[in-house]
Design a protein around this motif. Structure first.
Motif, PDB file in Angstrom:
ATOM      1  N   MET A   1       0.847  -1.202   0.000  1.00 18.05           N
ATOM      2  CA  MET A   1       0.000   0.000   0.000  1.00 18.05           C
ATOM      3  C   MET A   1       0.879   1.248   0.000  1.00 18.05           C
ATOM      4  SD  MET A   1      -2.954   1.052   2.724  1.00 18.05           S
ATOM      5  CE  MET A   1      -3.848   2.591   2.554  1.00 18.05           C
ATOM      6  N   MET A   2       0.473   2.245  -0.801  1.00 22.39           N
ATOM      7  CA  MET A   2       1.234   3.492  -0.875  1.00 22.39           C
ATOM      8  C   MET A   2       1.149   4.256   0.439  1.00 22.39           C
ATOM      9  SD  MET A   2       0.539   5.113  -4.645  1.00 22.39           S
ATOM     10  CE  MET A   2      -1.214   5.361  -4.317  1.00 22.39           C
ATOM     11  N   ASP A   3       2.215   5.057   0.711  1.00 25.95           N
ATOM     12  CA  ASP A   3       2.137   5.977   1.839  1.00 25.95           C
ATOM     13  C   ASP A   3       2.138   7.407   1.296  1.00 25.95           C
ATOM     14  OD1 ASP A   3       4.777   6.648   1.213  1.00 25.95           O
ATOM     15  OD2 ASP A   3       5.614   5.409   2.808  1.00 25.95           O
ATOM     16  N   LEU A   4       2.176   8.395   2.195  1.00 30.28           N
ATOM     17  CA  LEU A   4       2.033   9.786   1.794  1.00 30.28           C
ATOM     18  C   LEU A   4       3.170  10.243   0.890  1.00 30.28           C
ATOM     19  CD1 LEU A   4       0.136  12.177   2.181  1.00 30.28           C
ATOM     20  CD2 LEU A   4       1.467  12.830   4.199  1.00 30.28           C
ATOM     21  N   VAL A   5       4.374   9.738   1.091  1.00 30.56           N
ATOM     22  CA  VAL A   5       5.509  10.125   0.246  1.00 30.56           C
ATOM     23  C   VAL A   5       5.303   9.658  -1.186  1.00 30.56           C
ATOM     24  CG1 VAL A   5       7.990   9.839  -0.110  1.00 30.56           C
ATOM     25  CG2 VAL A   5       7.107  10.215   2.190  1.00 30.56           C
ATOM     26  N   ASP A   6       4.656   8.507  -1.377  1.00 30.77           N
ATOM     27  CA  ASP A   6       4.362   8.043  -2.732  1.00 30.77           C
ATOM     28  C   ASP A   6       3.398   8.992  -3.434  1.00 30.77           C
ATOM     29  OD1 ASP A   6       5.891   5.620  -2.551  1.00 30.77           O
ATOM     30  OD2 ASP A   6       4.298   4.804  -1.283  1.00 30.77           O
ATOM     31  N   VAL A   7       2.481   9.568  -2.676  1.00 31.84           N
ATOM     32  CA  VAL A   7       1.489  10.475  -3.254  1.00 31.84           C
ATOM     33  C   VAL A   7       2.081  11.861  -3.503  1.00 31.84           C
ATOM     34  CG1 VAL A   7      -0.737  11.603  -2.827  1.00 31.84           C
ATOM     35  CG2 VAL A   7      -0.386   9.216  -2.145  1.00 31.84           C
ATOM     36  N   TRP A   8       2.891  12.345  -2.546  1.00 28.43           N
ATOM     37  CA  TRP A   8       3.474  13.694  -2.626  1.00 28.43           C
ATOM     38  C   TRP A   8       4.961  13.568  -2.318  1.00 28.43           C
ATOM     39  CZ3 TRP A   8       1.245  17.411  -5.051  1.00 28.43           C
ATOM     40  CH2 TRP A   8       1.652  18.744  -4.880  1.00 28.43           C
ATOM     41  N   PRO A   9       5.795  13.321  -3.337  1.00 23.91           N
ATOM     42  CA  PRO A   9       7.196  12.937  -3.093  1.00 23.91           C
ATOM     43  C   PRO A   9       8.021  13.923  -2.285  1.00 23.91           C
ATOM     44  CG  PRO A   9       6.575  12.420  -5.348  1.00 23.91           C
ATOM     45  CD  PRO A   9       5.441  13.210  -4.770  1.00 23.91           C
ATOM     46  N   VAL A  10       7.716  15.222  -2.363  1.00 22.13           N
ATOM     47  CA  VAL A  10       8.553  16.179  -1.629  1.00 22.13           C
ATOM     48  C   VAL A  10       8.454  15.985  -0.114  1.00 22.13           C
ATOM     49  CG1 VAL A  10       8.631  17.941  -3.429  1.00 22.13           C
ATOM     50  CG2 VAL A  10       6.773  17.975  -1.750  1.00 22.13           C
ATOM     51  N   PHE A  11       7.405  15.290   0.355  1.00 26.46           N
ATOM     52  CA  PHE A  11       7.315  15.010   1.780  1.00 26.46           C
ATOM     53  C   PHE A  11       8.473  14.124   2.260  1.00 26.46           C
ATOM     54  CE2 PHE A  11       2.502  15.782   2.102  1.00 26.46           C
ATOM     55  CZ  PHE A  11       2.694  17.005   2.722  1.00 26.46           C
ATOM     56  N   GLY A  12       9.123  13.457   1.331  1.00 24.13           N
ATOM     57  CA  GLY A  12      10.252  12.619   1.705  1.00 24.13           C
ATOM     58  C   GLY A  12      11.567  13.364   1.823  1.00 24.13           C
ATOM     59  N   THR A  13      11.574  14.659   1.508  1.00 25.83           N
ATOM     60  CA  THR A  13      12.802  15.447   1.561  1.00 25.83           C
ATOM     61  C   THR A  13      13.117  15.819   3.006  1.00 25.83           C
ATOM     62  OG1 THR A  13      12.249  16.378  -0.600  1.00 25.83           O
ATOM     63  CG2 THR A  13      13.984  17.467   0.660  1.00 25.83           C
ATOM     64  N   ARG A  14      14.258  15.356   3.482  1.00 24.91           N
ATOM     65  CA  ARG A  14      14.676  15.631   4.859  1.00 24.91           C
ATOM     66  C   ARG A  14      16.155  15.997   4.858  1.00 24.91           C
ATOM     67  NH1 ARG A  14      13.271  10.391   8.103  1.00 24.91           N
ATOM     68  NH2 ARG A  14      13.443  11.708   9.946  1.00 24.91           N
ATOM     69  N   LEU A  15      16.489  17.070   5.554  1.00 25.62           N
ATOM     70  CA  LEU A  15      17.864  17.549   5.650  1.00 25.62           C
ATOM     71  C   LEU A  15      18.299  17.454   7.107  1.00 25.62           C
ATOM     72  CD1 LEU A  15      17.412  20.870   3.582  1.00 25.62           C
ATOM     73  CD2 LEU A  15      17.724  18.537   2.711  1.00 25.62           C
ATOM     74  N   PHE A  16      19.523  16.967   7.320  1.00 25.43           N
ATOM     75  CA  PHE A  16      20.023  16.775   8.682  1.00 25.43           C
ATOM     76  C   PHE A  16      21.337  17.529   8.859  1.00 25.43           C
ATOM     77  CE2 PHE A  16      17.433  13.104   7.660  1.00 25.43           C
ATOM     78  CZ  PHE A  16      16.655  12.932   8.805  1.00 25.43           C
ATOM     79  N   THR A  17      21.371  18.395   9.867  1.00 18.61           N
ATOM     80  CA  THR A  17      22.575  19.106  10.277  1.00 18.61           C
ATOM     81  C   THR A  17      23.001  18.526  11.627  1.00 18.61           C
ATOM     82  OG1 THR A  17      21.509  20.847  11.584  1.00 18.61           O
ATOM     83  CG2 THR A  17      21.571  21.155   9.177  1.00 18.61           C
ATOM     84  N   PRO A  18      24.097  18.997  12.208  1.00 20.91           N
ATOM     85  CA  PRO A  18      24.492  18.433  13.502  1.00 20.91           C
ATOM     86  C   PRO A  18      23.427  18.526  14.583  1.00 20.91           C
ATOM     87  CG  PRO A  18      26.321  19.641  12.564  1.00 20.91           C
ATOM     88  CD  PRO A  18      25.144  19.896  11.671  1.00 20.91           C
ATOM     89  N   ARG A  19      22.621  19.606  14.560  1.00 19.49           N
ATOM     90  CA  ARG A  19      21.647  19.799  15.636  1.00 19.49           C
ATOM     91  C   ARG A  19      20.196  19.737  15.199  1.00 19.49           C
ATOM     92  NH1 ARG A  19      23.725  25.354  18.270  1.00 19.49           N
ATOM     93  NH2 ARG A  19      24.057  25.856  16.065  1.00 19.49           N
ATOM     94  N   LEU A  20      19.927  19.797  13.910  1.00 15.57           N
ATOM     95  CA  LEU A  20      18.571  20.010  13.435  1.00 15.57           C
ATOM     96  C   LEU A  20      18.161  19.001  12.368  1.00 15.57           C
ATOM     97  CD1 LEU A  20      18.798  23.877  12.922  1.00 15.57           C
ATOM     98  CD2 LEU A  20      17.798  22.698  14.896  1.00 15.57           C
ATOM     99  N   GLU A  21      16.863  18.809  12.268  1.00 16.86           N
ATOM    100  CA  GLU A  21      16.253  18.141  11.122  1.00 16.86           C
ATOM    101  C   GLU A  21      15.343  19.154  10.442  1.00 16.86           C
ATOM    102  OE1 GLU A  21      12.920  14.754   9.938  1.00 16.86           O
ATOM    103  OE2 GLU A  21      13.776  14.743  11.959  1.00 16.86           O
ATOM    104  N   LEU A  22      15.444  19.258   9.124  1.00 15.20           N
ATOM    105  CA  LEU A  22      14.543  20.077   8.329  1.00 15.20           C
ATOM    106  C   LEU A  22      13.764  19.144   7.412  1.00 15.20           C
ATOM    107  CD1 LEU A  22      17.151  21.929   8.987  1.00 15.20           C
ATOM    108  CD2 LEU A  22      16.260  23.396   7.159  1.00 15.20           C
ATOM    109  N   ARG A  23      12.449  19.186   7.512  1.00 15.34           N
ATOM    110  CA  ARG A  23      11.626  18.358   6.629  1.00 15.34           C
ATOM    111  C   ARG A  23      10.492  19.212   6.077  1.00 15.34           C
ATOM    112  NH1 ARG A  23       9.041  14.519  11.335  1.00 15.34           N
ATOM    113  NH2 ARG A  23       7.345  15.900  12.002  1.00 15.34           N
ATOM    114  N   VAL A  24      10.076  18.914   4.857  1.00 14.17           N
ATOM    115  CA  VAL A  24       8.956  19.645   4.272  1.00 14.17           C
ATOM    116  C   VAL A  24       7.752  19.474   5.190  1.00 14.17           C
ATOM    117  CG1 VAL A  24       7.425  19.832   2.294  1.00 14.17           C
ATOM    118  CG2 VAL A  24       9.864  19.418   1.936  1.00 14.17           C
ATOM    119  N   ALA A  25       7.183  20.603   5.619  1.00  6.84           N
ATOM    120  CA  ALA A  25       6.180  20.592   6.679  1.00  6.84           C
ATOM    121  C   ALA A  25       4.950  19.773   6.302  1.00  6.84           C
ATOM    122  CB  ALA A  25       5.765  22.024   7.023  1.00  6.84           C
ATOM    123  N   ARG A  26       4.578  18.896   7.186  1.00 10.00           N
ATOM    124  CA  ARG A  26       3.360  18.094   7.059  1.00 10.00           C
ATOM    125  C   ARG A  26       2.289  18.666   7.985  1.00 10.00           C
ATOM    126  NH1 ARG A  26       4.753  11.709   6.425  1.00 10.00           N
ATOM    127  NH2 ARG A  26       6.521  11.871   5.001  1.00 10.00           N
TER     128      ARG A  26
END
Length: 215
Positions: free
Chosen positions: A1-26
């Motif tokens: 079964m598909m999940d939300l990232v399959d429907v809207w791929p940019v939701f899978g974009t995640r950036l990781f720095t030493p202290r932070l996570e940046l993800r396209v807001a859900r």
């Protein structure tokens, strides 16, 4: 079964720095982001944003933040887009770092804007989160120019730009609040001038993001 990232791929974009996570807001990020904004971002006497959204009462701010994020999400298309990254510290939303482009394929130009809840300011997180989206844009999307801007009294924002290598690129007059004219400093950065941090950005979902954003 598909999940939300399959429907809207940019939701899978995640950036990781030493202290932070940046993800396209859900949607699940919106209440925390609204609370972070309501807790305060800047002195009430001065407005650092082109649109004075922080002047709204809490109940309006919550609603309008949701509408804004939904509207910008729905407009994402190859070549022209606005990505609003929820900035998370240990899973808790503390601000937004955006990355946007218009007619990206020929222009290869992005611009950025951000805010950070006041209690987390002054610890270098603003620099860290902007460096993350710049590295993502230059290294993974093929951007050739990054632009930004700040009201001339907003030393915190201008300091971040200087640390990262931007050069001034003119000024313009803006009305951040009705009847109040401000002087906005325009800024420009190319990959060769980017003052990269001493850490490596980790990225997830980059292939799907590139397919969705780059025409």
């Amino acid at each position: 079964m598909m999940d939300l990232v399959d429907v809207w791929p940019v939701f899978g974009t995640r950036l990781f720095t030493p202290r932070l996570e940046l993800r396209v807001a859900r949607d699940e990020d919106i209440p925390g982001l609204a609370d972070a904004g309501i807790r305060g971002i800047h002195d009430a006497e001065r407005m650092p944003f082109a649109h004075p959204w922080t002047d709204e009462p809490p109940e309006t701010l919550r609603r309008e933040m949701a509408r804004y994020l939904w509207r910008e999400r729905a407009a994402v298309a190859p070549g022209t887009w606005m990505l609003n990254f929820a900035v998370l510290d240990d899973g808790v939303p503390i601000g937004i770092q955006d990355l946007r482009a218009v007619d990206f394929t020929p222009l290869r130009t992005v611009s950025t804007g951000s805010w950070l809840t006041r209690s987390r300011q002054g610890a270098g997180l603003g620099t860290e989160m902007r460096a993350a989206v710049l590295a993502f844009a230059f290294d993974h999307l093929g951007a050739e120019v990054a632009e930004s801007a700040a009201i001339d009294w907003n030393e915190a924002s201008l300091s971040v730009s200087r640390k990262l290598g931007y050069c001034e690129n003119g000024v313009k007059r803006v009305t951040a609040r009705p009847g109040t004219v401000e002087r906005e400093v325009l800024l420009r950065l190319e990959p060769g001038d980017f003052m990269r941090p001493d850490w490596e950005l980790r990225v997830e979902g980059v292939e799907a993001a590139r397919a969705a954003l780059v025409a």
